[in-house]
Design an enzyme around this catalytic site. Structure first.
Site, PDB file in Angstrom:
ATOM      1  N   LYS A  71       0.844  -1.208   0.000  1.00  0.00           N
ATOM      2  CA  LYS A  71       0.000   0.000   0.000  1.00  0.00           C
ATOM      3  C   LYS A  71       0.875   1.253   0.000  1.00  0.00           C
ATOM      4  CE  LYS A  71      -4.369  -1.760   1.157  1.00  0.00           C
ATOM      5  NZ  LYS A  71      -4.554  -2.833   2.133  1.00  0.00           N
ATOM      6  N   LYS A 126     -12.363  -7.039  -7.735  1.00  0.00           N
ATOM      7  CA  LYS A 126     -12.951  -5.699  -7.919  1.00  0.00           C
ATOM      8  C   LYS A 126     -11.933  -4.747  -8.519  1.00  0.00           C
ATOM      9  CE  LYS A 126     -14.483  -5.234  -3.606  1.00  0.00           C
ATOM     10  NZ  LYS A 126     -14.657  -6.615  -3.178  1.00  0.00           N
ATOM     11  N   LYS A 166      -7.171 -13.143 -12.165  1.00  0.00           N
ATOM     12  CA  LYS A 166      -7.955 -13.396 -10.957  1.00  0.00           C
ATOM     13  C   LYS A 166      -9.167 -12.456 -10.920  1.00  0.00           C
ATOM     14  CE  LYS A 166      -7.726 -12.824  -5.982  1.00  0.00           C
ATOM     15  NZ  LYS A 166      -7.906 -11.704  -5.186  1.00  0.00           N
TER      16      LYS A 166
HETATM   17  P1  ADP Z   1     -11.328  -8.290  -4.343  1.00  0.00           P
HETATM   18  O1  ADP Z   1     -10.045  -8.862  -4.920  1.00  0.00           O
HETATM   19  O2  ADP Z   1     -12.419  -8.316  -5.350  1.00  0.00           O
HETATM   20  O3  ADP Z   1     -11.131  -6.938  -3.681  1.00  0.00           O
HETATM   21  P2  ADP Z   1     -11.536  -9.219  -1.651  1.00  0.00           P
HETATM   22  O4  ADP Z   1     -10.084  -9.068  -1.394  1.00  0.00           O
HETATM   23  O5  ADP Z   1     -12.512  -8.296  -1.017  1.00  0.00           O
HETATM   24  O6  ADP Z   1     -11.793  -9.284  -3.238  1.00  0.00           O
HETATM   25  O7  ADP Z   1     -11.953 -10.732  -1.334  1.00  0.00           O
HETATM   26  C1  ADP Z   1     -12.389 -11.211  -0.104  1.00  0.00           C
HETATM   27  C2  ADP Z   1     -12.093 -12.700  -0.087  1.00  0.00           C
HETATM   28  O8  ADP Z   1     -12.743 -13.368  -1.209  1.00  0.00           O
HETATM   29  C3  ADP Z   1     -10.603 -13.036  -0.247  1.00  0.00           C
HETATM   30  O9  ADP Z   1      -9.925 -13.146   0.958  1.00  0.00           O
HETATM   31  C4  ADP Z   1     -10.618 -14.369  -0.957  1.00  0.00           C
HETATM   32  O10 ADP Z   1     -10.679 -15.425  -0.009  1.00  0.00           O
HETATM   33  C5  ADP Z   1     -11.903 -14.378  -1.751  1.00  0.00           C
HETATM   34  N1  ADP Z   1     -11.665 -14.112  -3.177  1.00  0.00           N
HETATM   35  C6  ADP Z   1     -11.680 -12.902  -3.794  1.00  0.00           C
HETATM   36  N2  ADP Z   1     -11.461 -13.028  -5.124  1.00  0.00           N
HETATM   37  C7  ADP Z   1     -11.284 -14.353  -5.365  1.00  0.00           C
HETATM   38  C8  ADP Z   1     -11.029 -15.128  -6.538  1.00  0.00           C
HETATM   39  N3  ADP Z   1     -10.932 -14.576  -7.759  1.00  0.00           N
HETATM   40  N4  ADP Z   1     -10.899 -16.455  -6.413  1.00  0.00           N
HETATM   41  C9  ADP Z   1     -11.012 -17.047  -5.199  1.00  0.00           C
HETATM   42  N5  ADP Z   1     -11.262 -16.372  -4.055  1.00  0.00           N
HETATM   43  C10 ADP Z   1     -11.401 -15.037  -4.114  1.00  0.00           C
END
Ligand code: ADP
Ligand code: TRP
Length: 321
Positions: free
Chosen positions: A110, A192, A189
């Site tokens: 960050k 968001k 992957k």
């Molecule tokens: P983003 O990457 O969309 O910001 P977050 O970090 O808020 O998602 O995700 C919360 C949880 O959801 C993560 O700790 C992870 O376990 C799961 N997760 C998010 N994206 C994926 C993905 N593409 N595949 C598998 N698990 C995911």
């Protein structure tokens, strides 16, 4: 076995969140003692709009409950309803070497991105440690990005226990390599931050639009296709049982398959799969008082477990005089 995990309240949910984390947590409630909370204190490190945080918290609760988290079978609460976690966090800060936090990748990343760090961001892993140790958690399922924070939690627990005896259970991380990363529309992957998500709880039109945007290769219709390198296949398979995956694979290997047809099927599958959850979610959100009641009851259950730890800790460190 006590399984604990926390989820930051964040606006919308996507298939990666669902298959990567939420579904697994919800399945745990059938066999283990599940502690699941909404990490709204943690969300403050990236969100300063109070209204948004409050709405996001209720939405996160509705999402989990709609998708099947059963507050009778689990302990489900909002982090800030148990401010004792902040007290433990302070106590643990005194067992946290600066270097341990300075080495944390998520902090360094960050800062590297140009975010001006404040103490909240720096101390984030200590609060996370307090979340875990307060409830004497045996196992903590997290995504790969949280692995180092679990190591921090173990280090702090060991330091504390060395000083005062076996007060805290040493938590085991569960980093599931089996739940392969859910790919997004562009094959990276699903996240968001990449803008490549397929979201839960969308209306038909925007959902169909997202699914039609899944990137596929340019193999002509009359040629066989490769399912293993195809995003569309990798996403679709999450909704299918073994026999149906084999059937879809066969269709890929047979000339004549049109990606557009598969996308349309996937759209209908996703829509139908989440429709009942979506209805449930709407009902829950229409009754915020009802939601608050469920969360207050969850906080009571969590407090019972937390009090047990805090009485011991206060006594050991000399705060109970
Ligand atoms: P983003 O990457 O969309 O910001 P977050 O970090 O808020 O998602 O995700 C919360 C949880 O959801 C993560 O700790 C992870 O376990 C799961 N997760 C998010 N994206 C994926 C993905 N593409 N595949 C598998 N698990 C995911
Ligand atoms: N930091 C975690 C995340 O962003 C959320 C979290 C907070 C958590 N406290 C926790 C996860 C305790 C597991 C255990 O995903």
């Amino acid at each position: 076995m006590r399984v604990l995990s926390g989820i930051q309240p964040s606006g919308s949910l996507h298939l990666g969140n669902f298959f990567g984390m939420m579904k697994k947590m919800i399945d745990y409630q059938e066999h283990e003692e599940l502690f699941c909370f909404i990490a709204n204190y943690h969300a403050m490190t990236s969100l300063s709009n109070g209204k948004e945080l409050a709405t996001g918290t209720l939405e996160a609760a509705a999402n989990f409950l709609a998708l099947g988290l059963d507050p009778e079978k689990s302990v489900f609460w909002v982090q800030s309803d148990l401010p004792e976690v902040q007290e433990l966090s302070w106590i643990l800060s005194n067992f946290t070497p600066m270097g341990l936090l300075e080495r944390c990748h998520s902090y360094k990343d960050k800062v590297g991105q140009g975010i001006k760090p404040n103490h909240g961001l720096f101390a984030y892993p200590v609060l996370m440690t307090a979340d875990i140790l307060l409830f004497q958690s045996d196992r903590v399922p997290v995504g790969k990005d949280q692995k180092q924070h679990l190591e921090v939690a173990r280090d702090i627990a060991i330091k504390f226990n060395n000083e005062y005896g076996e007060v805290f259970t040493l938590p085991e991380p569960e980093i599931d390599d089996e739940v392969a990363t859910v790919p997004g529309k562009d094959g990276r992957k699903m996240s968001k931050s990449y803008g490549n998500t397929i979201d839960l709880f969308l209306d038909e039109k925007p959902l169909r639009k997202q699914i039609m945007q899944i990137v596929t290769d340019a193999t002509p219709v009359e040629e066989a296709k490769n399912p293993d390198s195809c995003n569309l296949f990798q996403i679709y398979r999450l909704f299918l049982d073994e026999a149906s995956v084999a059937e879809l694979r066969q269709r890929y290997l047979t000339p004549g398959l049109r990606y557009g047809d598969v996308k349309q099927e996937l759209f209908e599958t996703v829509r139908d799969f989440f429709a009942p959850y979506s209805e449930k979610r709407k009902e829950l959100l229409a009754d915020p008082q009802g939601l608050r009641k469920v969360l207050a009851e969850g906080a009571d259950k969590a407090r019972y477990a937390a009090d047990k730890t805090m009485r011991k800790v206060r006594k050991k460190v000399g705060l109970g005089y």
